[in-house]
Each structure stands twice: as structure tokens, then as C-alpha cells.
Design a protein around this motif. Structure first.
Motif, PDB file in Angstrom:
ATOM      1  N   GLN A 121       0.838  -1.200   0.000  1.00  0.00           N
ATOM      2  CA  GLN A 121       0.000   0.000   0.000  1.00  0.00           C
ATOM      3  C   GLN A 121       0.873   1.251   0.000  1.00  0.00           C
ATOM      4  N   PHE A 122       1.944   1.246   0.774  1.00  0.00           N
ATOM      5  CA  PHE A 122       2.840   2.393   0.840  1.00  0.00           C
ATOM      6  C   PHE A 122       3.453   2.678  -0.534  1.00  0.00           C
ATOM      7  N   THR A 125       0.973   4.017  -3.005  1.00  0.00           N
ATOM      8  CA  THR A 125       0.723   5.435  -2.749  1.00  0.00           C
ATOM      9  C   THR A 125       1.824   6.300  -3.347  1.00  0.00           C
ATOM     10  N   GLN A 126       3.067   5.849  -3.243  1.00  0.00           N
ATOM     11  CA  GLN A 126       4.195   6.595  -3.830  1.00  0.00           C
ATOM     12  C   GLN A 126       4.087   6.640  -5.353  1.00  0.00           C
ATOM     13  N   GLU A 128       1.314   6.288  -7.126  1.00  0.00           N
ATOM     14  CA  GLU A 128       0.171   7.130  -7.476  1.00  0.00           C
ATOM     15  C   GLU A 128       0.553   8.610  -7.409  1.00  0.00           C
ATOM     16  N   ALA A 129       1.285   9.014  -6.378  1.00  0.00           N
ATOM     17  CA  ALA A 129       1.725  10.405  -6.263  1.00  0.00           C
ATOM     18  C   ALA A 129       2.636  10.787  -7.428  1.00  0.00           C
TER      19      ALA A 129
END
Length: 139
Positions: A121-122, A125-126, A128-129
């Protein structure tokens, strides 16, 4: 507190063989970036650190533990230098994941070298950013 298991990758020396493998990886990255450009695709190399690189500094080892002498290779620095020299936008997950480790979050499975659910998940998220930033830059 977590009990973590490590493979002894950080005990290995960086030899000429590994240097040759890194040179091969550099060639592959160059070719991938060029191929992407030829097809209108942005390729962003991402450095994925091994678990010991992230958690080793936060662990307490028994005095007789060989882990106390382990030193991860300077691959993160080599990767970042390569990308800078090539003018490539890249992402080194090491400092981001080290900050998570310092905050007490576990991103790798305790018993092996793979990411756990929180790690996946982490990283998602990176990524996606990164996509959002690239999308904004393209507009």
C-alpha cells in the motif's frame, strides 16, 4: 517491537561481478527509457531497497550476531548518481521507507524479504503520487 528475519545479502561484498551486473542494469534502464521515449511513454526508474537497508539501523542485535557487521552496498547512491548523470527522473524508495521505519511502521514481512500488505500500500501510494505529479507536469 518486531522480531525480524533477514537473509544475509548485506553480508556479501560488492565485487567485480556485481559491478558488471549493475552496468548491465544501467544499459537496460537506458534502453528502456529510450524505447519509452520512442513510443511517447515516460519511464521512471524506481530503486527498491532490501529490508535490511530499511530496518537494520533500527534493530537491536545480540553481541555475537553477524548482522552487526553487515553493510548494505551503496546501490542507492549508485542508482541516484546514475540517474542524475543520465538526466533521468527517478525515485529512490530508501529514504521514504526509512522514514516509515523510524516511525515504527513495518513495510516488510517480518519472516522474509517481501513487502507486507502495508508495504504494498505504501509503495502504491508513492507510485500514485508520482503519476499525479507527471500528469500535472504534462498539462
Amino acid at each position: 517491537r518486531h522480531l525480524l528475519a533477514y537473509h544475509d545479502y548485506a553480508a556479501l561484498e560488492f565485487t567485480e561481478y556485481e559491478a558488471e551486473r549493475f552496468a548491465t542494469a544501467q544499459r537496460a534502464i537506458r534502453e528502456g527509457v529510450a524505447l519509452g521515449r520512442d513510443h511517447g511513454v515516460v519511464v521512471i526508474p524506481i530503486f527498491v531497497p532490501m529490508k535490511f537497508r530499511i530496518y537494520g539501523a533500527h534493530c537491536t542485535f545480540a553481541p555475537e550476531s553477524p548482522c552487526r557487521r553487515w553493510q548494505p552496498w551503496d546501490l542507492s547512491e549508485r542508482f541516484n548518481t546514475f540517474c542524475a548523470d543520465e538526466g533521468l527522473d527517478c525515485v529512490d524508495l530508501s529514504p521514504l521507507m526509512q522514514a516509515e521505519a523510524a516511525a515504527g511502521r513495518l513495510l516488510y514481512a517480518a519472516e522474509d524479504s517481501h513487502w507486507n500488505e502495508a508495504g504494498h500500500q505504501f509503495v502504491a501510494t508513492q507510485v500514485e503520487a508520482l503519476w499525479q505529479r507527471l500528469d500535472l507536469e504534462a498539462q
